[in-house]
Design a protein around this motif. Structure first.
Motif, PDB file in Angstrom:
ATOM      1  N   ASP A  17      43.620  44.615  37.859  1.00  0.00           N
ATOM      2  CA  ASP A  17      43.835  45.303  39.022  1.00  0.00           C
ATOM      3  C   ASP A  17      42.195  46.544  39.828  1.00  0.00           C
ATOM      4  OD1 ASP A  17      46.560  44.468  40.062  1.00  0.00           O
ATOM      5  OD2 ASP A  17      47.370  45.297  38.460  1.00  0.00           O
ATOM      6  N   ARG A  18      42.144  46.573  38.583  1.00  0.00           N
ATOM      7  CA  ARG A  18      39.945  47.105  38.303  1.00  0.00           C
ATOM      8  C   ARG A  18      39.641  46.737  38.605  1.00  0.00           C
ATOM      9  NH1 ARG A  18      37.286  50.686  39.552  1.00  0.00           N
ATOM     10  NH2 ARG A  18      36.651  52.216  38.321  1.00  0.00           N
ATOM     11  N   PHE A  19      38.929  45.740  38.404  1.00  0.00           N
ATOM     12  CA  PHE A  19      37.803  44.909  38.733  1.00  0.00           C
ATOM     13  C   PHE A  19      38.133  43.747  39.872  1.00  0.00           C
ATOM     14  CE2 PHE A  19      37.260  47.182  34.276  1.00  0.00           C
ATOM     15  CZ  PHE A  19      36.117  47.796  34.673  1.00  0.00           C
ATOM     16  N   LYS A  74      37.528  38.038  39.302  1.00  0.00           N
ATOM     17  CA  LYS A  74      36.262  37.864  37.827  1.00  0.00           C
ATOM     18  C   LYS A  74      37.075  37.627  36.331  1.00  0.00           C
ATOM     19  CE  LYS A  74      33.670  41.442  40.817  1.00  0.00           C
ATOM     20  NZ  LYS A  74      33.375  42.244  40.882  1.00  0.00           N
ATOM     21  N   VAL A  75      37.882  38.589  36.290  1.00  0.00           N
ATOM     22  CA  VAL A  75      38.516  39.054  35.359  1.00  0.00           C
ATOM     23  C   VAL A  75      38.806  36.997  34.738  1.00  0.00           C
ATOM     24  CG1 VAL A  75      40.659  39.764  33.806  1.00  0.00           C
ATOM     25  CG2 VAL A  75      38.705  40.925  35.585  1.00  0.00           C
ATOM     26  N   TYR A  76      39.611  36.538  35.354  1.00  0.00           N
ATOM     27  CA  TYR A  76      39.885  34.951  35.643  1.00  0.00           C
ATOM     28  C   TYR A  76      38.166  34.092  34.550  1.00  0.00           C
ATOM     29  CZ  TYR A  76      42.756  30.954  35.708  1.00  0.00           C
ATOM     30  OH  TYR A  76      43.309  29.372  34.892  1.00  0.00           O
ATOM     31  N   ALA A  77      37.678  34.295  35.883  1.00  0.00           N
ATOM     32  CA  ALA A  77      36.158  33.558  35.629  1.00  0.00           C
ATOM     33  C   ALA A  77      36.328  33.780  34.327  1.00  0.00           C
ATOM     34  CB  ALA A  77      35.243  34.050  36.866  1.00  0.00           C
ATOM     35  N   LEU A  78      35.760  35.278  33.718  1.00  0.00           N
ATOM     36  CA  LEU A  78      35.433  35.657  32.839  1.00  0.00           C
ATOM     37  C   LEU A  78      36.394  35.022  31.421  1.00  0.00           C
ATOM     38  CD1 LEU A  78      33.967  37.456  30.289  1.00  0.00           C
ATOM     39  CD2 LEU A  78      35.595  39.134  30.807  1.00  0.00           C
ATOM     40  N   GLY A  79      37.818  34.685  32.389  1.00  0.00           N
ATOM     41  CA  GLY A  79      38.837  33.980  30.807  1.00  0.00           C
ATOM     42  C   GLY A  79      38.847  32.837  30.805  1.00  0.00           C
ATOM     43  N   ALA A 126      45.109  38.068  34.950  1.00  0.00           N
ATOM     44  CA  ALA A 126      44.820  38.144  35.698  1.00  0.00           C
ATOM     45  C   ALA A 126      45.081  36.514  36.856  1.00  0.00           C
ATOM     46  CB  ALA A 126      43.332  37.861  35.933  1.00  0.00           C
ATOM     47  N   GLN A 127      45.958  36.072  36.259  1.00  0.00           N
ATOM     48  CA  GLN A 127      46.762  34.493  36.780  1.00  0.00           C
ATOM     49  C   GLN A 127      48.028  34.734  38.016  1.00  0.00           C
ATOM     50  OE1 GLN A 127      47.912  31.631  34.899  1.00  0.00           O
ATOM     51  NE2 GLN A 127      47.035  29.768  36.461  1.00  0.00           N
ATOM     52  N   GLY A 128      48.025  35.743  37.979  1.00  0.00           N
ATOM     53  CA  GLY A 128      49.399  36.596  38.957  1.00  0.00           C
ATOM     54  C   GLY A 128      49.030  36.756  39.607  1.00  0.00           C
ATOM     55  N   GLY A 129      48.121  38.194  39.602  1.00  0.00           N
ATOM     56  CA  GLY A 129      47.454  38.714  40.280  1.00  0.00           C
ATOM     57  C   GLY A 129      46.949  37.701  41.947  1.00  0.00           C
ATOM     58  N   LEU A 130      46.054  36.861  40.523  1.00  0.00           N
ATOM     59  CA  LEU A 130      44.684  35.742  41.972  1.00  0.00           C
ATOM     60  C   LEU A 130      45.757  35.117  42.503  1.00  0.00           C
ATOM     61  CD1 LEU A 130      42.465  35.308  42.181  1.00  0.00           C
ATOM     62  CD2 LEU A 130      42.362  33.576  40.221  1.00  0.00           C
ATOM     63  N   ARG A 169      37.762  31.708  47.599  1.00  0.00           N
ATOM     64  CA  ARG A 169      37.295  32.829  48.522  1.00  0.00           C
ATOM     65  C   ARG A 169      38.512  34.415  48.688  1.00  0.00           C
ATOM     66  NH1 ARG A 169      37.092  28.759  53.746  1.00  0.00           N
ATOM     67  NH2 ARG A 169      35.047  27.570  53.008  1.00  0.00           N
ATOM     68  N   GLY A 170      37.767  34.970  48.509  1.00  0.00           N
ATOM     69  CA  GLY A 170      38.700  36.429  48.524  1.00  0.00           C
ATOM     70  C   GLY A 170      39.522  36.406  46.935  1.00  0.00           C
ATOM     71  N   GLY A 171      40.660  37.024  46.411  1.00  0.00           N
ATOM     72  CA  GLY A 171      40.959  36.957  45.421  1.00  0.00           C
ATOM     73  C   GLY A 171      41.802  38.573  45.499  1.00  0.00           C
ATOM     74  N   ALA A 172      42.160  38.907  44.273  1.00  0.00           N
ATOM     75  CA  ALA A 172      42.489  40.185  44.266  1.00  0.00           C
ATOM     76  C   ALA A 172      41.473  41.404  43.911  1.00  0.00           C
ATOM     77  CB  ALA A 172      43.240  40.963  43.760  1.00  0.00           C
ATOM     78  N   ALA A 173      41.068  42.065  45.625  1.00  0.00           N
ATOM     79  CA  ALA A 173      39.893  43.206  45.311  1.00  0.00           C
ATOM     80  C   ALA A 173      40.752  44.163  44.048  1.00  0.00           C
ATOM     81  CB  ALA A 173      39.940  43.690  46.671  1.00  0.00           C
TER      82      ALA A 173
END
Length: 443
Positions: free
Chosen positions: A300-302, A306-311, A351-355, A420-424
């Motif tokens: 939710d912050r970043f 991005k977070v999912y890709a890091l995982g 991160a998955q649910g928000g994405l 494309r996109g995702g939770a900003a």
């Protein structure tokens, strides 16, 4: 200042309970099958096979549930987008819990012959069908009640159900694994399945008090509900669906390697005690839960993408060290292996649910996130224990297995980067953009 919540709107605690408790129960039901497949089903339902062939057959029955999950996602997702989220969540609970209980009373091969494995497959299909529509509905019950900059945190409510399901299923099997071997194989393994009936009653009471989400109610009021959501999904967002499905492969690939395949590999190849291995996996799930919390807040912050890709990147890097640590036969190093694997999964899960909520339009969202999640689970979860068993049987080494998991995770990493996109990310003081329901970023 008085709360602005209306009398019919559920509290945050109510949303958490409906999403987390129900999902935990359903994943408990699902994971005890995987544990039983690794420990007992081969000898009880496929006794005419060799040890390796019996294990493969048991894992094959385990995989059947994954085959039913995309079908369940399409059918239940269709009605979830047409009728509502609540009614489908009650249905999934009854399907999964009922089939799990029946597995607990199912006669084995010795009692009824070939009918035993056939009935086991049928019940596994029903179980998988129910689970197919569970995750998407549980995620939406949470995220569609949240403002856009809190969707990952709310989406993590349902994600807790996965590790909690692993935790409780392992606890159930740990409780009965101390029984004498003859008693465990005779009736002890049935107890975790029979307990499911009690858990279903609890979940039903929680979910029956639920209301549909504001976003879906708004769509119904404005008469914008899709008539054929799955067809519209394939027509309007095929690229998003494919990428979301591929991105969803890595978490179950890592997860099912640990919670299913390692139970066989660790006991028969490395030589760990069954109870010890279950305990190590149990401890690692606590880290998994904690990581989901941290990851959701970070998403939710970043930004969820991005977070999912890091995982996903960590999922590419960890399989070889993971097996190397387990292969030492040292309890502490095996625990470290499982803990890091839990962190890898938790980063993606948070991160998955928000994405996935952000990239699908509300008209097809239940169908979209359910199908994507279940297709990813089928590739990453159903096939992995089978492929791992076959690869070890062919090469006698864990390295090809690790390389296979790395390849799956690399596919997920490439897919999430292509979404494309995702939770900003939301900055402090930034206005909440979710006041109006808008189209998806990934259409």
């Amino acid at each position: 200042m008085a709360s602005q919540r209306t009398p019919t709107e559920p509290s945050k605690k109510g949303i958490f309970a409906a999403s987390f408790i129900g999902t935990s129960i359903e994943w408990y039901d699902y994971y005890i099958f995987g544990t039983a497949a690794a420990l007992v089903f081969g000898s009880l339902f496929y006794p005419e096979f060799s040890s390796v062939a019996g294990t493969l057959a048991a894992f094959g029955t385990f995989a059947v549930g994954f085959i039913a999950r995309p079908l369940g996602a399409m059918v239940i997702g269709h009605f979830g987008d047409r009728i509502g989220r609540k009614s489908m969540l009650v249905l999934t609970l009854l399907l999964t819990g009922g089939s799990t209980f029946l597995i607990g009373v199912l006669p084995t091969y010795v009692a009824i012959g070939v009918a035993a494995p056939l009935l086991l497959v049928v019940l596994r299909l029903v179980q998988g069908f129910g689970v197919g529509g569970e995750w998407g509905g549980a995620i939406l019950v949470a995220t569609e009640h949240a403002s856009r900059h809190r969707r990952a945190v709310y989406g993590s409510f349902a994600q807790f159900g996965v590790p909690v399901g692993v935790l409780t299923s392992n606890l159930a099997f740990l409780a009965v694994s101390e029984m004498p071997e003859s008693d465990f194989m005779s009736y002890g393994w049935r107890i975790p399945f029979l307990l499911s009936l009690l858990l279903v009653v609890v979940g039903f009471l929680v979910r029956s008090r639920l209301h549909d989400t504001p976003e879906f109610q708004k769509a119904k009021q404005e008469k914008t509900v899709s008539k054929v959501p799955v067809a519209e999904l394939f027509r309007r967002q095929p690229r998003t669906l494919v990428l979301a499905s591929l991105a969803s492969i890595a978490p179950p690939a890592i997860g099912y390697t640990v919670i299913v395949y390692m139970l066989t590999y660790g006991t028969t190849v490395v030589g760990f005690d069954r109870t010890m291995l279950l305990t190590l996996i149990l401890v690692s799930t606590l880290v998994w839960i904690g990581t989901i919390v941290v990851s959701a807040v970070a998403a939710d912050r970043f930004g969820s993408k991005k977070v999912y890709a890091l995982g996903a990147l960590t999922a590419v890097l960890w399989p070889i060290p993971m097996f190397a640590l387990v292969n030492t036969g040292e309890t502490g190093l095996a625990l470290l292996s499982f803990i890091v694997a839990a962190i890898v999964q938790g980063v993606m899960a948070g991160a998955q649910g928000g994405l996935l909520t952000e990239i699908f339009d509300v008209r097809v969202r239940y169908s979209g996130i359910s199908i994507a999640y279940q297709l990813g689970g089928m590739v990453g979860g159903a096939v992995t224990p089978i492929v791992a068993t076959a690869l070890f049987g062919r090469y006698g080494s864990s390295t090809p297995i690790a390389c296979y998991i790395m390849a799956l995770s690399l596919v997920s990493l490439a897919a999430v980067l292509g979404i494309r996109g995702g939770a900003a990310p939301v900055r402090t003081g930034q206005a909440d953009p979710s006041a109006a329901v808008s189209g998806p970023a990934g259409a």
